[in-house]
Design a protein around this motif. Structure first.
Motif, PDB file in Angstrom:
ATOM      1  N   LEU A 195      36.903 -35.233 -13.623  1.00  0.00           N
ATOM      2  CA  LEU A 195      37.182 -33.802 -13.529  1.00  0.00           C
ATOM      3  C   LEU A 195      36.318 -33.047 -12.513  1.00  0.00           C
ATOM      4  O   LEU A 195      36.859 -32.202 -11.780  1.00  0.00           O
ATOM      5  CB  LEU A 195      37.064 -33.155 -14.914  1.00  0.00           C
ATOM      6  N   PRO A 196      35.014 -33.287 -12.418  1.00  0.00           N
ATOM      7  CA  PRO A 196      34.210 -32.449 -11.508  1.00  0.00           C
ATOM      8  C   PRO A 196      34.714 -32.396 -10.056  1.00  0.00           C
ATOM      9  O   PRO A 196      34.839 -31.297  -9.505  1.00  0.00           O
ATOM     10  CB  PRO A 196      32.804 -33.036 -11.626  1.00  0.00           C
ATOM     11  N   PRO A 197      35.041 -33.528  -9.419  1.00  0.00           N
ATOM     12  CA  PRO A 197      35.534 -33.391  -8.040  1.00  0.00           C
ATOM     13  C   PRO A 197      36.929 -32.764  -7.966  1.00  0.00           C
ATOM     14  O   PRO A 197      37.230 -32.049  -7.000  1.00  0.00           O
ATOM     15  CB  PRO A 197      35.530 -34.819  -7.493  1.00  0.00           C
ATOM     16  N   LEU A 198      37.756 -32.983  -8.985  1.00  0.00           N
ATOM     17  CA  LEU A 198      39.072 -32.336  -9.003  1.00  0.00           C
ATOM     18  C   LEU A 198      38.898 -30.828  -9.167  1.00  0.00           C
ATOM     19  O   LEU A 198      39.587 -30.039  -8.508  1.00  0.00           O
ATOM     20  CB  LEU A 198      39.947 -32.909 -10.121  1.00  0.00           C
ATOM     21  N   GLN A 199      37.948 -30.428 -10.007  1.00  0.00           N
ATOM     22  CA  GLN A 199      37.677 -29.008 -10.212  1.00  0.00           C
ATOM     23  C   GLN A 199      37.135 -28.378  -8.924  1.00  0.00           C
ATOM     24  O   GLN A 199      37.505 -27.246  -8.577  1.00  0.00           O
ATOM     25  CB  GLN A 199      36.693 -28.816 -11.360  1.00  0.00           C
ATOM     26  N   ALA A 200      36.293 -29.083  -8.204  1.00  0.00           N
ATOM     27  CA  ALA A 200      35.774 -28.566  -6.932  1.00  0.00           C
ATOM     28  C   ALA A 200      36.908 -28.401  -5.919  1.00  0.00           C
ATOM     29  O   ALA A 200      36.972 -27.386  -5.208  1.00  0.00           O
ATOM     30  CB  ALA A 200      34.692 -29.490  -6.384  1.00  0.00           C
ATOM     31  N   LEU A 201      37.811 -29.367  -5.866  1.00  0.00           N
ATOM     32  CA  LEU A 201      38.965 -29.262  -4.979  1.00  0.00           C
ATOM     33  C   LEU A 201      39.841 -28.089  -5.394  1.00  0.00           C
ATOM     34  O   LEU A 201      40.309 -27.317  -4.551  1.00  0.00           O
ATOM     35  CB  LEU A 201      39.778 -30.559  -4.979  1.00  0.00           C
ATOM     36  N   ARG A 202      40.055 -27.948  -6.702  1.00  0.00           N
ATOM     37  CA  ARG A 202      40.890 -26.852  -7.205  1.00  0.00           C
ATOM     38  C   ARG A 202      40.324 -25.508  -6.751  1.00  0.00           C
ATOM     39  O   ARG A 202      41.056 -24.629  -6.290  1.00  0.00           O
ATOM     40  CB  ARG A 202      40.941 -26.925  -8.739  1.00  0.00           C
ATOM     41  N   SER A 203      39.025 -25.336  -6.897  1.00  0.00           N
ATOM     42  CA  SER A 203      38.370 -24.096  -6.490  1.00  0.00           C
ATOM     43  C   SER A 203      38.535 -23.869  -4.988  1.00  0.00           C
ATOM     44  O   SER A 203      38.829 -22.748  -4.545  1.00  0.00           O
ATOM     45  CB  SER A 203      36.892 -24.156  -6.870  1.00  0.00           C
ATOM     46  N   ARG A 204      38.382 -24.917  -4.219  1.00  0.00           N
ATOM     47  CA  ARG A 204      38.561 -24.822  -2.772  1.00  0.00           C
ATOM     48  C   ARG A 204      39.996 -24.430  -2.432  1.00  0.00           C
ATOM     49  O   ARG A 204      40.226 -23.535  -1.607  1.00  0.00           O
ATOM     50  CB  ARG A 204      38.206 -26.162  -2.124  1.00  0.00           C
ATOM     51  N   LEU A 205      40.974 -25.079  -3.056  1.00  0.00           N
ATOM     52  CA  LEU A 205      42.378 -24.770  -2.799  1.00  0.00           C
ATOM     53  C   LEU A 205      42.685 -23.318  -3.156  1.00  0.00           C
ATOM     54  O   LEU A 205      43.386 -22.620  -2.412  1.00  0.00           O
ATOM     55  CB  LEU A 205      43.297 -25.713  -3.572  1.00  0.00           C
ATOM     56  N   ASP A 206      42.167 -22.863  -4.288  1.00  0.00           N
ATOM     57  CA  ASP A 206      42.424 -21.484  -4.699  1.00  0.00           C
ATOM     58  C   ASP A 206      41.852 -20.493  -3.690  1.00  0.00           C
ATOM     59  O   ASP A 206      42.470 -19.456  -3.407  1.00  0.00           O
ATOM     60  CB  ASP A 206      41.884 -21.222  -6.104  1.00  0.00           C
ATOM     61  N   GLY A 207      40.699 -20.803  -3.123  1.00  0.00           N
ATOM     62  CA  GLY A 207      40.141 -19.957  -2.073  1.00  0.00           C
ATOM     63  C   GLY A 207      41.028 -19.930  -0.839  1.00  0.00           C
ATOM     64  O   GLY A 207      41.280 -18.867  -0.257  1.00  0.00           O
ATOM     65  N   HIS A 208      41.533 -21.104  -0.449  1.00  0.00           N
ATOM     66  CA  HIS A 208      42.433 -21.172   0.712  1.00  0.00           C
ATOM     67  C   HIS A 208      43.737 -20.419   0.441  1.00  0.00           C
ATOM     68  O   HIS A 208      44.256 -19.745   1.336  1.00  0.00           O
ATOM     69  CB  HIS A 208      42.754 -22.619   1.076  1.00  0.00           C
ATOM     70  N   ILE A 209      44.241 -20.536  -0.771  1.00  0.00           N
ATOM     71  CA  ILE A 209      45.482 -19.831  -1.121  1.00  0.00           C
ATOM     72  C   ILE A 209      45.274 -18.323  -1.011  1.00  0.00           C
ATOM     73  O   ILE A 209      46.090 -17.614  -0.416  1.00  0.00           O
ATOM     74  CB  ILE A 209      45.965 -20.240  -2.533  1.00  0.00           C
ATOM     75  N   SER A 210      44.184 -17.826  -1.557  1.00  0.00           N
ATOM     76  CA  SER A 210      43.901 -16.388  -1.494  1.00  0.00           C
ATOM     77  C   SER A 210      43.733 -15.924  -0.050  1.00  0.00           C
ATOM     78  O   SER A 210      44.277 -14.885   0.341  1.00  0.00           O
ATOM     79  CB  SER A 210      42.646 -16.058  -2.300  1.00  0.00           C
ATOM     80  N   ASP A 211      42.991 -16.681   0.747  1.00  0.00           N
ATOM     81  CA  ASP A 211      42.783 -16.324   2.154  1.00  0.00           C
ATOM     82  C   ASP A 211      44.099 -16.342   2.924  1.00  0.00           C
ATOM     83  O   ASP A 211      44.366 -15.455   3.738  1.00  0.00           O
ATOM     84  CB  ASP A 211      41.792 -17.273   2.821  1.00  0.00           C
ATOM     85  N   TRP A 212      44.921 -17.365   2.687  1.00  0.00           N
ATOM     86  CA  TRP A 212      46.204 -17.506   3.369  1.00  0.00           C
ATOM     87  C   TRP A 212      47.116 -16.322   3.066  1.00  0.00           C
ATOM     88  O   TRP A 212      47.658 -15.693   3.974  1.00  0.00           O
ATOM     89  CB  TRP A 212      46.850 -18.832   2.949  1.00  0.00           C
ATOM     90  N   VAL A 213      47.245 -15.998   1.785  1.00  0.00           N
ATOM     91  CA  VAL A 213      48.126 -14.899   1.391  1.00  0.00           C
ATOM     92  C   VAL A 213      47.608 -13.570   1.939  1.00  0.00           C
ATOM     93  O   VAL A 213      48.389 -12.738   2.405  1.00  0.00           O
ATOM     94  CB  VAL A 213      48.302 -14.866  -0.139  1.00  0.00           C
ATOM     95  N   ALA A 214      46.298 -13.385   1.919  1.00  0.00           N
ATOM     96  CA  ALA A 214      45.715 -12.132   2.423  1.00  0.00           C
ATOM     97  C   ALA A 214      45.953 -11.950   3.922  1.00  0.00           C
ATOM     98  O   ALA A 214      46.027 -10.818   4.403  1.00  0.00           O
ATOM     99  CB  ALA A 214      44.220 -12.094   2.123  1.00  0.00           C
ATOM    100  N   ALA A 215      46.075 -13.041   4.662  1.00  0.00           N
ATOM    101  CA  ALA A 215      46.245 -12.972   6.114  1.00  0.00           C
ATOM    102  C   ALA A 215      47.702 -12.792   6.543  1.00  0.00           C
ATOM    103  O   ALA A 215      47.964 -12.477   7.706  1.00  0.00           O
ATOM    104  CB  ALA A 215      45.668 -14.231   6.760  1.00  0.00           C
ATOM    105  N   LEU A 216      48.644 -12.989   5.637  1.00  0.00           N
ATOM    106  CA  LEU A 216      50.059 -12.894   6.001  1.00  0.00           C
ATOM    107  C   LEU A 216      50.495 -11.451   6.227  1.00  0.00           C
ATOM    108  O   LEU A 216      49.984 -10.531   5.589  1.00  0.00           O
ATOM    109  CB  LEU A 216      50.932 -13.512   4.904  1.00  0.00           C
ATOM    110  N   THR A 217      51.471 -11.290   7.112  1.00  0.00           N
ATOM    111  CA  THR A 217      52.103  -9.987   7.320  1.00  0.00           C
ATOM    112  C   THR A 217      53.513 -10.051   6.742  1.00  0.00           C
ATOM    113  O   THR A 217      54.039 -11.139   6.459  1.00  0.00           O
ATOM    114  CB  THR A 217      52.199  -9.633   8.812  1.00  0.00           C
ATOM    115  N   GLU A 218      54.105  -8.895   6.600  1.00  0.00           N
ATOM    116  CA  GLU A 218      55.486  -8.840   6.100  1.00  0.00           C
ATOM    117  C   GLU A 218      56.422  -9.633   7.021  1.00  0.00           C
ATOM    118  O   GLU A 218      57.317 -10.327   6.558  1.00  0.00           O
ATOM    119  CB  GLU A 218      55.937  -7.381   5.975  1.00  0.00           C
TER     120      GLU A 218
END
Length: 181
Positions: A92-115
């Motif tokens: 679980l620990p490395p999967l959890q670290a990856l999950r946290s990383r992915l969630d950060g990328h998802i938030s950054d990606w969505v925040a950077a998108l335009t209509e």
């Protein structure tokens, strides 16, 4: 009306729920996490792993959008999984670290998108190599819905294993309005 605030809310919900699921999962023994519970991806761990696998696959596809060079760069070191049940880690620990990383990328990606970005179409190939082209915004809805679907399974499996993740409704993150109904 802009779709972007909805996607930003879904990205926040995604990270919030993943934090809750992983906290509950961390309270279980490795045996309990890996126990075959008859779910689509066998175990709690298998279900959490599948969500991460599917997220990588979709993020790699989304990153091909011309406006998503930052996402493409951010996930360039992640290999595209060859199968939906590809085991990324054994614990679980490395999967959890990856999950946290992915969630950060998802938030950054969505925040950077335009209509205009989300109004485009995305050409991609499915896991069998069949080409497709669909509206970017609709694929984003699928992406977030897929996560919600499997997190629902994971929260049920966790509850059956004695771990209650608590409130799971998106409504918990929607601000109350004092304006007229």
């Amino acid at each position: 009306m802009s779709q972007l605030p909805h996607f930003q809310l879904l990205a926040r919900y995604n990270a919030w729920m993943n934090d809750r699921l992983y906290a509950a999962a961390a309270a279980l023994s490795p045996q309990a996490l890996h126990e075959d519970r008859g779910a689509f991806f066998s175990s709690i761990f298998g279900t959490l792993n599948h969500i991460a696998v599917a997220d990588i696959i979709w993020l790699k596809r989304f990153a091909e959008h011309p406006a998503c060079h930052e996402l493409r760069e951010a996930i360039s070191d992640l290999a595209r999984p060859a199968a939906l049940d590809r085991l990324l880690f054994d614990t679980l620990p490395p999967l959890q670290a990856l999950r946290s990383r992915l969630d950060g990328h998802i938030s950054d990606w969505v925040a950077a998108l335009t209509e205009q970005d989300v109004e485009q179409h995305l050409a991609y190939s499915n896991m069998k190599g069949v080409p497709a082209q669909r509206p970017y915004a609709s694929l984003m809805l699928h992406f977030f819905n897929h996560q919600t679907h499997h997190r629902g399974q994971a929260s049920t499996l966790l509850f059956q294993a004695g771990q209650d993740v608590g409130v799971t409704d998106l409504l918990a993150l929607i601000a109350d309005s004092d304006g007229p109904a």
